[in-house]
Design an enzyme around this catalytic site. Sequence first.
Site, PDB file in Angstrom:
ATOM      1  N   GLY A  44       5.296   6.835   7.672  1.00 34.31           N
ATOM      2  CA  GLY A  44       5.232   6.837   6.213  1.00 34.31           C
ATOM      3  C   GLY A  44       6.222   7.739   5.502  1.00 34.31           C
ATOM      4  O   GLY A  44       6.536   7.530   4.339  1.00 34.31           O
ATOM      5  N   ASP A 106      -4.239  13.335   3.433  1.00 33.59           N
ATOM      6  CA  ASP A 106      -5.453  12.607   3.080  1.00 33.59           C
ATOM      7  C   ASP A 106      -6.649  13.368   3.666  1.00 33.59           C
ATOM      8  O   ASP A 106      -7.089  14.362   3.096  1.00 33.59           O
ATOM      9  CB  ASP A 106      -5.290  11.175   3.612  1.00 33.59           C
ATOM     10  N   VAL A 156      -2.548   4.035  -2.060  1.00 35.06           N
ATOM     11  CA  VAL A 156      -1.209   3.865  -2.640  1.00 35.06           C
ATOM     12  C   VAL A 156      -0.226   3.317  -1.611  1.00 35.06           C
ATOM     13  O   VAL A 156      -0.394   3.518  -0.402  1.00 35.06           O
ATOM     14  CB  VAL A 156      -0.679   5.201  -3.218  1.00 35.06           C
ATOM     15  N   ASP A 162       2.521   2.425   3.455  1.00 36.40           N
ATOM     16  CA  ASP A 162       2.231   1.014   3.695  1.00 36.40           C
ATOM     17  C   ASP A 162       0.772   0.655   3.520  1.00 36.40           C
ATOM     18  O   ASP A 162      -0.115   1.505   3.546  1.00 36.40           O
ATOM     19  CB  ASP A 162       2.591   0.663   5.143  1.00 36.40           C
TER      20      ASP A 162
HETATM   21  P1  IMP Z   1      -4.791  12.012   7.274  1.00 32.77           P
HETATM   22  O1  IMP Z   1      -4.652  12.322   8.716  1.00 32.77           O
HETATM   23  O2  IMP Z   1      -6.118  11.384   6.958  1.00 32.77           O
HETATM   24  O3  IMP Z   1      -4.460  13.155   6.338  1.00 32.77           O
HETATM   25  O4  IMP Z   1      -3.852  10.790   6.983  1.00 32.77           O
HETATM   26  C1  IMP Z   1      -2.551  10.895   6.775  1.00 32.77           C
HETATM   27  C2  IMP Z   1      -1.928   9.526   6.994  1.00 32.77           C
HETATM   28  O5  IMP Z   1      -2.771   8.457   6.562  1.00 32.77           O
HETATM   29  C3  IMP Z   1      -0.707   9.430   6.142  1.00 32.77           C
HETATM   30  O6  IMP Z   1       0.416   9.963   6.801  1.00 32.77           O
HETATM   31  C4  IMP Z   1      -0.619   7.944   5.866  1.00 32.77           C
HETATM   32  O7  IMP Z   1       0.110   7.296   6.872  1.00 32.77           O
HETATM   33  C5  IMP Z   1      -2.049   7.449   5.881  1.00 32.77           C
HETATM   34  N1  IMP Z   1      -2.575   7.300   4.501  1.00 32.77           N
HETATM   35  C6  IMP Z   1      -3.522   8.030   3.896  1.00 32.77           C
HETATM   36  N2  IMP Z   1      -3.755   7.614   2.636  1.00 32.77           N
HETATM   37  C7  IMP Z   1      -2.902   6.577   2.430  1.00 32.77           C
HETATM   38  C8  IMP Z   1      -2.643   5.726   1.289  1.00 32.77           C
HETATM   39  O8  IMP Z   1      -3.218   5.833   0.195  1.00 32.77           O
HETATM   40  N3  IMP Z   1      -1.692   4.767   1.481  1.00 32.77           N
HETATM   41  C9  IMP Z   1      -1.030   4.595   2.645  1.00 32.77           C
HETATM   42  N4  IMP Z   1      -1.228   5.376   3.730  1.00 32.77           N
HETATM   43  C10 IMP Z   1      -2.157   6.366   3.618  1.00 32.77           C
HETATM   44 MG    MG Z   2       0.370   4.656   7.274  1.00 32.48          MG
END
Ligand code: IMP
Ligand code: MG
Length: 184
Positions: A44, A106, A156, A162
Amino acid sequence: MQEHHIENVLFDAEQIGRRVSELVDDMAHQYQSQNLVMIAILRGSFMFFADLVREVNRHGVHPRIDFTTLSSYGSGTESSGKVTIGRDATVDVAGADVILIDDILDTGRTLSFASTHFLSRGAHSVHSCVLLDKPSRRVVPITADYVGFEVDDVFVVGYGLDFDSYYRELPYIAEVTFTGEAIT
Ligand code: IMP
Ligand code: MG
């Protein structure tokens, strides 16, 4: 895949460009390191990272650059909860000051995993810069050192992010609105 629309642009290309420049300036004191490594957490962050490192050049520093592929998401919009390494960075991070670049913070699982990982590989310090932050979604208590924009709990896409591998090419960041039922 669920029926959806991409209509609400949250950040256009110009806003993103301005914020990227500001972030690079905000990170200036990190560039004093003699052993700076910038690592993109793919996939991403690819667009953000490319813009960011070009701006870093304005500061006359030459960090080593590498990439790591981590995933916590399956094919949908919900995190699986488990972070796995696809490809690790191959650069030697022992003693280095690492800046991790990610698209969005996230739940915090990915960034927390990556920080621990590079510290365990011997990095002297690990800082983080994320384009987007969704603080309301946090599961692991972690904050990024540098944040582009804060967003609400919406899904988003664009500028690298994506939905099921689609929409990464958009030059802006937009909200996905889900309507109706699964279409595939
Ligand atoms: P985390 O480990 O839950 O913090 O997730 C991080 C990863 O989840 C990011 O690097 C994204 O690839 C994916 N992600 C989280 N939210 C979104 C979103 O709203 N759109 C697209 N990808 C997301
Ligand atoms: Mg992703």
